[in-house]
Structures are given as C-alpha cells and as structure tokens.
Enzyme design. Structure first.
Site, PDB file in Angstrom:
ATOM      1  N   GLU B 280       0.825  -1.275   0.064  1.00 17.52           N
ATOM      2  CA  GLU B 280       0.075   0.120   0.034  1.00 17.52           C
ATOM      3  C   GLU B 280       0.714   1.310  -0.084  1.00 17.52           C
ATOM      4  O   GLU B 280       0.456   2.429  -0.289  1.00 17.52           O
ATOM      5  CB  GLU B 280      -1.072  -0.028   1.305  1.00 17.52           C
ATOM      6  CG  GLU B 280      -2.020   0.695   1.284  1.00 17.52           C
ATOM      7  CD  GLU B 280      -3.143   0.446   2.190  1.00 17.52           C
ATOM      8  OE1 GLU B 280      -4.026  -0.180   1.923  1.00 17.52           O
ATOM      9  OE2 GLU B 280      -2.997   0.874   3.233  1.00 17.52           O
ATOM     10  N   HIS B 301       8.108 -27.016  -0.359  1.00 16.37           N
ATOM     11  CA  HIS B 301       7.369 -27.862  -0.854  1.00 16.37           C
ATOM     12  C   HIS B 301       6.134 -27.436  -1.761  1.00 16.37           C
ATOM     13  O   HIS B 301       5.257 -28.155  -2.068  1.00 16.37           O
ATOM     14  CB  HIS B 301       6.971 -29.080   0.084  1.00 16.37           C
ATOM     15  CG  HIS B 301       7.892 -29.491   0.655  1.00 16.37           C
ATOM     16  ND1 HIS B 301       8.268 -31.054   0.207  1.00 16.37           N
ATOM     17  CD2 HIS B 301       8.937 -29.313   1.413  1.00 16.37           C
ATOM     18  CE1 HIS B 301       9.571 -31.270   0.882  1.00 16.37           C
ATOM     19  NE2 HIS B 301       9.895 -30.237   1.544  1.00 16.37           N
ATOM     20  N   LYS B 415     -14.489   1.118  -3.889  1.00 21.03           N
ATOM     21  CA  LYS B 415     -15.416   1.976  -3.017  1.00 21.03           C
ATOM     22  C   LYS B 415     -16.563   2.526  -3.737  1.00 21.03           C
ATOM     23  O   LYS B 415     -17.549   2.521  -3.717  1.00 21.03           O
ATOM     24  CB  LYS B 415     -14.895   2.700  -1.956  1.00 21.03           C
ATOM     25  CG  LYS B 415     -14.120   1.954  -0.784  1.00 21.03           C
ATOM     26  CD  LYS B 415     -13.812   2.899   0.317  1.00 21.03           C
ATOM     27  CE  LYS B 415     -12.777   2.424   1.205  1.00 21.03           C
ATOM     28  NZ  LYS B 415     -12.198   3.621   2.299  1.00 21.03           N
TER      29      LYS B 415
END
Lengths: 440, 440
Positions: B280, B301, B415
């Site tokens: 961010e 793995h 948003k």
C-alpha cells in the site's frame, strides 16, 4: 457449474492459441507429452476404487468414534489439498466450533519446534489418531514429526493400541513408510504411482482427512467427475482451455504475476493449494507466471492499492461463488450515524456481489485484466469440479508454456544442501564446502 | 537485536544510494517529504501516553475478567497489525489452546455472510466484548459488521450492559464512530491524526487487542523504542537503510517481486502485515515491488520449485529468528527405516537452521538474491523493534522509489464503484453506467 469469463483477453489471441491448446489436450489424454507418466489424475474421478473408498469411510468413522483429534502428518501435496477442502467446506473456524467430527491439525509440514510443542500440548488430554502421508516415508519434515508422534502415541496407548490409531497413506509396495506400516500393522491407503503430490487431493492422500472432517467424499468425487466431463470436450467452450489460454495470452503481454482473488474467507488455503499447483507445475526453466493470492474484501484494504495503481505487470483471476450459504441482512439503525441505512434490509451477500462487480471494473479500469472463474455454490459437488478444473487447466497451461508440468526438479536443491550441512553420511565433504560459503 | 544481511547486493550500488537514503532519512525526520502530515509514527514509541496505556491495560484486564471472547471489528490497518502480533507471540493456535485470556476473533474485515454466521455461532453461549476500530466509522465492512454486533450485544446484555462491553478506537473528536461512542457511552481510545492505518499497530488500534491477548505491551513498546534508536542513526549501519537500499537496488536490476520468507509458522500474519505496509505504501504511480510471502519449510514444497527455477525476476527476504522458543529433539529409532538416525538427538531448531542455510545457498545459486533480516527471539521486545524497523524502512524505501509512502488513493476506486452499484443516494446515474458495462 463452472463458468470462466475471459472477456478481458483479446478474442483473436484466444482463437490463435486454440490449435496449441488442442495439442496440449491430446497430449494429456493420450499421455504423449512431457511427464506423461504422471497423468493418473486425468481419469482418476472415473475409476474410483470402491473398496478403498469404503475403507476410507470406515476409517473416518472409527476416528470420529475414538478420537477428539486427528493429526495429519504430511507436507506439500500431502498437506495443502486436504486442508484446502476442509476449510473451504467446513469453514476456517473448523477446529474451534462445535461439531461431531474430530479437530484436525496438520503437522510434519515444517521444522518448527514451537509449532510441534503447541501440537503436543493440544493433544495432551485428548484422544487422537494419526494419518501419516508420504510416498517414500523419508521426506525430512513428516518423517521427523512422525518419529516424535509415534513415540507419543505408543507411550499413550501402548504398541497394540497405537497401531489401531495410525493410518499410513503411502506407496503401494515400496518405501520406508510402506515397510514400517507392514511391520507395525498400520492400516494403509495407496498413493498411486502415476499421480504427483500436487495432483493428489482426490486420492486417499486428500480423501481420508477430508472424510474425517465430515465431508461427503462421494459428492466431492461426483463433482470431480462432472468437472472431468466438462474438461474432456475440446474447443473454446472448455473452461480449462479458456483459463489456460487466457493466462498464457496475458503472460505474452507482459503480465508476469497472477493474483487469485476470492471473496470467501474460507478459501485462503484453496488459494495456497492453487499456488502450489501452478507454481510448482510452471515455475521452471526460467519460466512461469508468479502465483499470488488475495482474500477480498479484506485485502482490498491491503494489496488493493497495489493492484489498483502499482506496477502494471499483474493480472487478477477472481474465484467467485454465485450463491453464498448464509443469509444475514444489514439492520436498520435509527440514528444512521454511519450513513448506511441505504443498505438496511439488504443481504450481506448482495453487498459482497456489488463489491466484486465494483472491484472488477475498478481494477480493469486500472489496467489489471480480470479473469473470472465462477461456481454456483461452495459445496462438495462444485468444489470437486473446481479442483479437477484447476488441475486440468494447469496441465494445459504448462504445455502451452512449454514446460513439463508434472515434475519438480528444483525441490531437491535445498534438500541436498540441508543434508550436507546436517552431516548426513556420504555428504560430509560437500557440507564443509557449503558451510565455508556462509556468514550465518 | 536486528541484523540485516545484504551481501547479495553489490556494495558499490549500495554506497551509491547512500546520499539518497540520507535525503529520505532527513525527510522522514524533518517531515519535509511527501505525505509529511502522516509521520506521527516516527517518534510514536518515544511519546507513549501513559494515561492511555494504563486505560488500555485496565480495559484488557476487564475484558479478561468478563469475556470469553473479544471481537475485534476493523479492516486493513485496523486488523492486520494486531492479528500479526498476537499470532507471532501467542502462536497460530491461540484461539484453540487453553489460556487465561479471551479468544480473539477478527470481524468486519470482509462482507461474507458465511463468516458472520460462524462468528455469531461462536459467541452464542459465550460472554463477549467488542473492540470496534475505525477512524471514520463509515468504512463499509466494519460499519456493517458493527451494526449487526451492536444489535446482538444490546440484545444480550441490555443497553446498559452493552455499553460496558464495547470499546471504540477512533478519531479524537470527529466522525461517526466518535459521535456514536459519545452518544452510547462507550469507552474510547484515540487513533492519532498523523498515523495512517498501516502504521498504526503501536497505537491503541493494535495495543488494545494485543494487550487483551495477554501480551506485555510495555515490553513491545520498549522494543519499538530500541528499534527507533537503531533506525535514527544515519549511515550504512542503519538496518532500515540497508534493507530499503538493497530492495531498491534489486528492483533496479529487474527483480520485481519480493518474497518475504519466514521459518516461523506463526509469522503468517506478520507477512500479511508486511504485504499491506509495503504494497500500500509503494504500489502507486505504476511503480512498486510486488510483495509476496511464503512460510518455510512448508512452502519449500509448494512455491519452492518456482523460487528455485522459475522466472528470474524475484528476490527473497528471509525473516529469521535466531533462538526459537522450544527445545524438541529427534528421537532415536531402532529400525531407522526412514534413515534419519543421523539426526537422532539433534534439536529440531538446529535442523531448521540448516534448512535455512541450505535454502539460502540453493536459492542464491538459482539466481534469486537473498536478503536476511535476523532477530534474536520471537518475544515482545524483538517484535516491537522489528515492527518499527519495517515501518521506518518502508518510509525510506518509498522515498527512494519516488512515491508518497503515506497515502493510498487507489483504495477509493472500488468503494466508489461499489456505492454506485449499491444505489447509494447521489450515485444513481453512475451506478447505471457501471452496471451497463458488466456481464455479471
């Protein structure tokens, strides 16, 4: 049941790649491509061994009856698939919530003594069983953990009692674990020779822990069969082709990282399973799409900024569930201080759907192409189909990329060094040479 | 207490970047750089508000006394820091194991109705309190969750009982949550104006949930002060400079993704916190190093193959703990079928250390440069220092990259779209236009 939207990718480029996808498809079905010895997973859902399935269900029932905890001891493909399915279908709070099946803890997937100490304390006053999963029985992490747990379970229940509480999933005939299981009298389940670890979730490797968690493995396998049928049909309608082609087109356009984005908090380990499947299958010969994952909407407030405006070499694949399982609505609030009364009465699921739609547009507008894989519901049937879809698409995608999607030569490098540094007999000289290069 | 090994990076290139690091350092200290209004975190550990700290400890004690569960309602920086510290210091099994502090569940960080249904069922027969954390009180996820939880807690304990069980961490004077807390009579804690969410773990945002988990916040803050002193000294010895410079040199050499690798299974959320902090802060203006994370040895793995042999545009930063907390040894086995008797009697921690050393060399030999951040111990003091170190290095690194590391303009995009699609008053026209672009 599985829809793959690739409208973010040029239709022309998709069409141009169809002939190569057909080649890959045929190579998978005829076992003529690289790694052709490890294609047992391709028709696995269609040839389930009913007797073994019955034994798996009986073992799960016995564990439910005599154990409050099941310790699943395995690493990599002997760990991620089972955990992914259990969390996806039983929720990330599985071990915390009330249920009529045992807690399931995964061990032998690290070398942390703090973690092992926690596990030992978690089973201190509880009845437990162990499912040890290893093709060879000599992989360091699970083998070390199993030594510790074998001591514990024999101390707790005696040699005779212990052997009825240990289930070994291993090679049909060879290897240390097979030999030990024979000597000790453990019940065993078979890891097929032609199925690699990361493709093994629908074998006993995944099925025993999944069944022990109370999940309907017949429905899971039935879903996988439906997935298999969807992926068998050649052509642009094949969802696995669509996904595999789209990601390779995007890679060719400089999109080097794929972010698997889900809106389901219990899909975190499904994304981890995806990362192993694709990372280990494609990351070789200096190639590969870097597989990453986010969980929305949480990570819209974390990685969201980067996805929206960071370096433009990423694409996003949304794994979407059309119909969520619960129906909770936003309550009305008389004061409306938070200004959310325009949402009052609306189901959370509808808001989540609009969060997805809004994010899809926002990220697309930010020049991050979005693919969308959509399933109807997070249930056994859809998840079985989805697992198969991911596997099949991975095979196609790896062939399109030009690698062998069924080997993992790079995993040996750290092991060799580690053995040498640990002074394993035969590695002494190498160990000294390595140590001389280290500041740590 | 924090050592940063950057021997993988050219000393010459590091030296060449020192003058710019000094500029960045001065900009952080004198608040003269971009985002200078959000630098309250720089000297935060030195100016702890003792009265507020005492109130935090008193609240944690009260919660411990009257609640079996604490629900922490927040998203992004109001979620990840606390969870990271609690798991790092109390283990990833915190909510499962026996303890004398409450279970802590994080809510309001997603829109999943399935998740909310699970939370509601987890507190059904348990006494609980809520810590709602939001600067504004209007962020959709925590605000919607708090509406639901406020109803529940008032129903359970009555209006009077409920107000003694809700703790609001919010703006000092303005915003919906501040107003609601005043009207309802909740105890409140302050989010400083000059500290952004992702830098807020050492404010009450993080400290209340952390204290409620039984962690010594004085020791955490003392460690942060030590970290602050370490990072205050200009020059090549400054660990934050070293890390910030090394990652920018590597970026300039085409290493576009940083993989934070830890050997501690309880550091998974510390890595998530790092991903928010760096992603961010740096992911903007088309720039940024893509932050990813792995947990070893498990992911050796899984992602191990890709790291060893995949596309060579990645580097790795190992977060290492010198002295692990438990001392478990490998047992001897008479049969030695797994061939591990050469490890018998060895502490797991020593094997883990060799796994790190072997992996460091293997990945370096595979052309993945490895940086190493090493702390002595996973305790309050070291973790406090480490948090500060990461924050300070992030500030330096963002300035070296040429961005404002303290804003997050991209988070608004989804948003706005979501509100429009949800038909928020004032957004109707925009909502129609967006909906017309969607197939979903």
């Amino acid at each position: 049941m599985i829809k793959v939207n690739i409208s973010a990718v040029s239709g022309q480029k998709v069409s141009a790649m169809l002939p190569r996808a057909l080649e890959a498809h045929n190579a998978l079905r005829n076992k003529t491509g690289r790694g052709g010895d490890f294609l047992g997973w391709v028709d696995l859902p269609a040839k389930a061994d009913e007797a073994e399935l019955a034994r798996i269900k009986a073992a799960a029932l016995k564990i439910k009856t005599d154990s409050q905890v099941l310790l699943v001891c395995g690493i990599g493909g002997s760990y991620l698939g089972a955990r992914a399915v259990i969390e996806a279908l039983r929720g990330s709070f599985y071990n915390i919530k009330k249920k009529d099946t045992p807690d399931i803890f995964f061990v032998g997937n690290n070398l942390s003594s703090g973690y092992m100490a926690e596990i030992l304390s978690l089973v201190e006053h509880k009845d437990f069983s162990i499912n040890v999963i290893s093709k060879s029985g000599t992989t360091t992490e699970p083998a070390v953990a199993f030594r510790i747990l074998k001591n514990l379970i024999e101390h707790r229940y005696g040699k005779e009692g212990a052997k009825k509480r240990v289930y070994a999933t291993t090679d049909i005939s060879k290897g240390a674990l097979r030999q030990m299981a024979g000597a000790e009298g453990y019940e065993t389940f078979v890891i097929p020779d032609d199925v690699g670890g990361r493709y093994s979730v629908l074998t006993p490797v995944g099925l025993l822990p999944i069944a022990a968690a109370g999940i309907d493995i017949d429905a899971l396998l039935a879903g996988a069969r439906e997935g298999m049928e969807l992926c068998a049909e050649p052509g642009e309608g094949n969802p696995a082709w669509r996904y595999a082609i789209a990601r390779n087109v995007l890679l060719s356009e400089g999109k080097r990282t794929e972010i698997m984005a889900s809106y389901n908090p219990s899909f975190v380990f499904l994304a981890e399973w995806y990362k192993q499947l694709y990372g280990e299958s494609e990351g070789k010969e200096g190639k590969g799409i870097f597989p990453a994952a986010v969980n929305f909407t949480a990570d819209l407030h974390s990685m969201g900024q980067y996805i929206q405006e960071g370096a433009r070499d990423i694409f996003e694949t949304v794994l979407l569930v059309s119909r969520p399982d619960a129906n909770i609505k936003v309550p009305e609030d008389a004061d409306d201080l938070d200004g959310l009364n325009f949402l009052a009465g609306k189901p959370l699921a509808d808001i989540e759907r609009e969060a997805f739609r809004g994010t899809y547009l926002a990220h697309s507008d930010g020049h991050v192409p979005n693919l969308v894989i959509e399933i109807d519901k997070a249930d056994e049937r859809n998840l079985g189909a989805l697992l198969y879809f991911y596997e099949y698409a991975c095979g196609i995608s790896g062939y399109l990329l030009g690698v062998n999607p069924f080997d993992q030569p790079g995993v040996e490098s750290y092991k060799k060094n580690m053995f040498a540094l640990l002074g394993k007999p035969g590695y002494e000289e190498q160990g000294k040479a390595l140590a001389a290069r280290l500041d740590f």
